[in-house]
Design a protein around this motif. Structure first.
Motif, mmCIF file in Angstrom:
data_model
loop_
_atom_site.group_PDB
_atom_site.id
_atom_site.type_symbol
_atom_site.label_atom_id
_atom_site.label_comp_id
_atom_site.label_asym_id
_atom_site.label_seq_id
_atom_site.Cartn_x
_atom_site.Cartn_y
_atom_site.Cartn_z
ATOM 1 N N TYR A 279 -21.414 27.767 -5.753
ATOM 2 C CA TYR A 279 -20.696 26.694 -5.080
ATOM 3 C C TYR A 279 -21.597 25.453 -4.995
ATOM 4 O O TYR A 279 -22.804 25.520 -5.241
ATOM 5 C CB TYR A 279 -20.274 27.120 -3.675
ATOM 6 C CG TYR A 279 -19.281 28.257 -3.663
ATOM 7 C CD1 TYR A 279 -17.968 28.043 -4.081
ATOM 8 C CD2 TYR A 279 -19.643 29.531 -3.224
ATOM 9 C CE1 TYR A 279 -17.042 29.081 -4.069
ATOM 10 C CE2 TYR A 279 -18.733 30.568 -3.214
ATOM 11 C CZ TYR A 279 -17.429 30.341 -3.638
ATOM 12 O OH TYR A 279 -16.521 31.361 -3.636
ATOM 13 N N ALA A 280 -21.003 24.333 -4.621
ATOM 14 C CA ALA A 280 -21.755 23.098 -4.411
ATOM 15 C C ALA A 280 -21.614 22.671 -2.956
ATOM 16 O O ALA A 280 -20.630 23.009 -2.282
ATOM 17 C CB ALA A 280 -21.247 21.996 -5.340
ATOM 18 N N ALA A 281 -22.621 21.943 -2.480
ATOM 19 C CA ALA A 281 -22.628 21.463 -1.097
ATOM 20 C C ALA A 281 -22.265 19.980 -1.066
ATOM 21 O O ALA A 281 -22.763 19.180 -1.866
ATOM 22 C CB ALA A 281 -23.994 21.675 -0.465
ATOM 23 N N PHE A 282 -21.401 19.630 -0.128
ATOM 24 C CA PHE A 282 -20.961 18.252 0.064
ATOM 25 C C PHE A 282 -21.216 17.864 1.515
ATOM 26 O O PHE A 282 -21.013 18.668 2.429
ATOM 27 C CB PHE A 282 -19.467 18.111 -0.232
ATOM 28 C CG PHE A 282 -19.056 18.503 -1.627
ATOM 29 C CD1 PHE A 282 -18.831 17.537 -2.592
ATOM 30 C CD2 PHE A 282 -18.904 19.852 -1.980
ATOM 31 C CE1 PHE A 282 -18.461 17.882 -3.885
ATOM 32 C CE2 PHE A 282 -18.531 20.212 -3.266
ATOM 33 C CZ PHE A 282 -18.313 19.224 -4.227
ATOM 34 N N VAL A 283 -21.653 16.637 1.736
ATOM 35 C CA VAL A 283 -21.788 16.148 3.104
ATOM 36 C C VAL A 283 -20.396 16.027 3.714
ATOM 37 O O VAL A 283 -19.482 15.468 3.093
ATOM 38 C CB VAL A 283 -22.495 14.779 3.139
ATOM 39 C CG1 VAL A 283 -22.591 14.265 4.574
ATOM 40 C CG2 VAL A 283 -23.880 14.878 2.522
ATOM 41 N N ASN A 284 -20.219 16.570 4.909
ATOM 42 C CA ASN A 284 -18.944 16.510 5.615
ATOM 43 C C ASN A 284 -18.761 15.113 6.202
ATOM 44 O O ASN A 284 -19.355 14.762 7.226
ATOM 45 C CB ASN A 284 -18.916 17.566 6.719
ATOM 46 C CG ASN A 284 -17.624 17.541 7.523
ATOM 47 O OD1 ASN A 284 -16.642 16.930 7.115
ATOM 48 N ND2 ASN A 284 -17.628 18.202 8.671
ATOM 49 N N VAL A 285 -17.961 14.291 5.557
ATOM 50 C CA VAL A 285 -17.816 12.892 5.961
ATOM 51 C C VAL A 285 -17.300 12.766 7.392
ATOM 52 O O VAL A 285 -17.733 11.888 8.143
ATOM 53 C CB VAL A 285 -16.900 12.152 4.974
ATOM 54 C CG1 VAL A 285 -16.589 10.739 5.471
ATOM 55 C CG2 VAL A 285 -17.555 12.085 3.601
ATOM 56 N N ALA A 286 -16.386 13.645 7.794
ATOM 57 C CA ALA A 286 -15.822 13.561 9.149
ATOM 58 C C ALA A 286 -16.897 13.687 10.213
ATOM 59 O O ALA A 286 -16.763 13.136 11.316
ATOM 60 C CB ALA A 286 -14.761 14.643 9.342
ATOM 61 N N HIS A 287 -17.974 14.409 9.906
ATOM 62 C CA HIS A 287 -19.068 14.589 10.862
ATOM 63 C C HIS A 287 -19.798 13.274 11.129
ATOM 64 O O HIS A 287 -20.447 13.123 12.168
ATOM 65 C CB HIS A 287 -20.046 15.628 10.302
ATOM 66 C CG HIS A 287 -21.112 16.049 11.263
ATOM 67 N ND1 HIS A 287 -20.880 16.942 12.286
ATOM 68 C CD2 HIS A 287 -22.421 15.695 11.353
ATOM 69 C CE1 HIS A 287 -22.001 17.130 12.960
ATOM 70 N NE2 HIS A 287 -22.944 16.386 12.421
ATOM 71 N N TYR A 288 -19.687 12.333 10.210
ATOM 72 C CA TYR A 288 -20.466 11.094 10.306
ATOM 73 C C TYR A 288 -19.578 9.850 10.393
ATOM 74 O O TYR A 288 -20.076 8.733 10.214
ATOM 75 C CB TYR A 288 -21.377 10.965 9.082
ATOM 76 C CG TYR A 288 -22.416 12.057 8.988
ATOM 77 C CD1 TYR A 288 -23.589 12.003 9.742
ATOM 78 C CD2 TYR A 288 -22.235 13.153 8.145
ATOM 79 C CE1 TYR A 288 -24.546 12.993 9.654
ATOM 80 C CE2 TYR A 288 -23.189 14.158 8.050
ATOM 81 C CZ TYR A 288 -24.343 14.074 8.811
ATOM 82 O OH TYR A 288 -25.289 15.065 8.725
ATOM 83 N N THR A 289 -18.294 10.007 10.683
ATOM 84 C CA THR A 289 -17.420 8.829 10.687
ATOM 85 C C THR A 289 -17.808 7.828 11.767
ATOM 86 O O THR A 289 -17.603 6.621 11.586
ATOM 87 C CB THR A 289 -15.943 9.237 10.876
ATOM 88 O OG1 THR A 289 -15.829 10.117 12.003
ATOM 89 C CG2 THR A 289 -15.398 9.901 9.643
#
Length: 520
Positions: A279-289
């Motif tokens: 799998y690949a890891a993505f930064v969770n944008v909602a965590h940093y809105t």
């Protein structure tokens, strides 16, 4: 870390080419030009054409005068901001020189030579690296690029939508299909010259962790999304910084950015390309809105965060300061942000930012440009230069056109400030302090608060036990190099300065009065 070590997904692929503000409302963001087929950028499919992913950006680094390299992807969030991975625009955790970076929008080909409609190539004015970014662990692997000029929004270049404030819980996304877009490495082992797309499911933490504890064991948190197919199709080198998007039913047909491509496992000991079975890891944008919206609205990130230790582990999380009152941004501050993005401000590298004023070939003092039309100095100095009409000039014989003296100046110390109409500015500009500063400087010397011997609303006197060679109109500044005050007197007299905060309303009413031809 072994054959399954985590790797960044950015890629330096040489490509020679010639040198060549508010967040968008939901109603206008995230809408693609056409209905999108959902086939299934290893084993992905080419994008259908221009306008299918109008928010995708490609990020290029200039390595010589005439050579750029494609590095990463990004996502347009507004007319002025692009979101990408911090590791794409930093070195050892520090932001790269923004002048070396170009953002391309509206292109489905990896080619910076393209610059005609619908392609837009834009310079970068400022890079905001998330303060919690840790290069070694990829924690908070986010950066915002403030563009030097606004992009033209059309069907081929358009912002994506940000997640709502209540969508931080990643469990709401588990099992959903999302699409990643990029120019990264394909199944041939080469970067794609065509924009490609890949559909993949967002998986839960347990599934992700059990697939590869060595890579994901210390990285998974609420700030990370895990997604992929582990069937040979995946994001790969060169896809970093690009977005992971979901299509929403409400409003219908709108796309929301859920993740920013960050890292995956390495294929093997001697092969640094992406693993096809992980799998690949993505930064969770909602965590940093919160951080993202603040930077986009204010053009800075200082003071927004209150660092607290996350009780669930060793990582730190940034929380908004809950008690900070909303402050109206002043006119001078708004223009200052524009000048900063354009690289027009004085700095430790760009200067000196001062103009010597001469009368009868003798220096009278100093003035400082605060925009392209007006320079600031003391009223006492300005009035020395007026005998019916301005008689003072610069060393190259440029005379100012008009003098504006503070209406409450009666001689002496009170309201000793003036503006000189003197276009165009031929020195870097200065910002004006809008708040009282704790640490202020004059020509590198710190003027400590305990040295204040007398003060009034519009001036401060310092009692110094050392000789300070002041000049009429000399600027006093804070740590941001914003003007805090102006020196009144020549060497040997008391060290007295005008307090800019006390006279800022009047300065703004003159210098940014659009009816007199000042900058719009």
């Amino acid at each position: 870390m072994g054959p399954k070590m985590a790797i960044l997904l950015s890629l330096l692929l040489p490509h020679c080419c010639g040198s060549t503000t508010t967040p968008t409302p939901t109603a206008t963001c995230g809408k693609a030009a056409d209905n999108i087929r959902k086939p299934l950028i290893v084993n992905g499919t080419p994008a259908n054409g221009a306008g299918q992913w109008p928010w995708h950006a490609s990020i290029w680094h200039r390595i010589t005068r005439s050579t750029h390299v494609y590095v990463c992807g990004g996502t347009l969030l507004s007319e002025l901001y692009v979101l990408t991975s911090a590791h794409c625009v930093s070195k050892d955790g520090n932001a790269l020189n923004e002048r070396l970076i170009t953002v391309q929008l509206g292109s489905t080909r990896q080619n910076l030579l393209l610059n005609g409609f619908p392609v837009q190539n834009v310079d970068v004015a400022e890079i905001f690296i998330h303060p919690d970014f840790v290069p070694r662990t990829f924690h908070a692997d986010l950066a915002l690029l403030a563009l030097a000029t606004r992009v033209t929004v059309n069907e081929f270049v358009r912002p994506v939508c940000l997640p709502a404030a209540d969508e931080e819980d990643v469990r709401q996304l588990h099992g959903r299909q999302a699409v990643a877009v990029g120019f990264g490495m394909t199944e041939t082992g080469q970067n794609s010259d065509r924009l490609r797309q890949l559909w993949m499911p967002i998986v839960d933490y347990v599934t992700c962790l059990e697939s590869n504890r060595e890579v994901f064991g210390k990285a998974l948190s609420a700030a990370i999304l895990c997604a992929g197919n582990i069937n040979g199709s995946t994001v790969c080198n060169g896809d970093s910084g690009g977005g992971l998007y979901t299509e929403e039913e409400s409003p219908a047909g709108h796309w929301v950015i859920r993740g920013v491509t960050s890292f995956t496992a390495q294929r093997g000991w001697n092969d640094s390309s992406c693993s096809l079975g992980d799998y690949a890891a993505f930064v969770n944008v909602a965590h940093y809105t919160g951080w993202i919206r603040y930077v986009m609205e204010t053009g800075e990130q200082d003071g927004y965060f209150n660092r607290t230790t996350d009780q669930q582990g060793d990582s730190k999380r940034m929380e908004p300061m809950p008690t900070k009152p909303v402050r109206v941004v002043r006119t001078s501050e708004k223009y200052c942000k524009v000048y900063r993005r354009k690289g027009s401000l004085v700095s430790q590298w760009i200067g000196p930012g001062q103009v010597y004023i001469y009368k009868d070939q003798k220096s009278q003092g100093l003035a400082y440009y605060i925009n392209d039309n007006y320079a600031i100095t003391t009223a006492e100095l300005a009035l020395r230069c007026v005998y019916g009409e301005p008689v003072c000039e610069t060393i190259d014989k440029r005379r100012f056109k008009q003098v504006f003296v503070h209406p409450e100046y009666r001689g002496g110390r009170d309201f000793n400030v003036a503006l000189l109409l003197w276009p165009p500015a031929d020195e870097p500009l200065w910002c004006l302090a809008s708040e009282i500063s704790g640490r202020i400087y004059f020509e590198g010397s710190l003027l400590k608060p305990n040295l204040i011997s007398a003060e009034a609303e519009s001036w401060t006197e310092f009692d110094l036990d050392f000789y300070l060679p002041t000049k009429r109109g000399g600027v006093v500044y804070n740590e941001r190099r914003d003007i805090v005050g102006l020196m009144h007197n020549p060497p040997g007299d008391e060290v007295v300065m005008t307090n800019i905060v006390a006279v800022l309303d009047w300065i703004e009413s003159v210098a940014w009065n659009k009816s007199d031809g000042s900058p719009s």
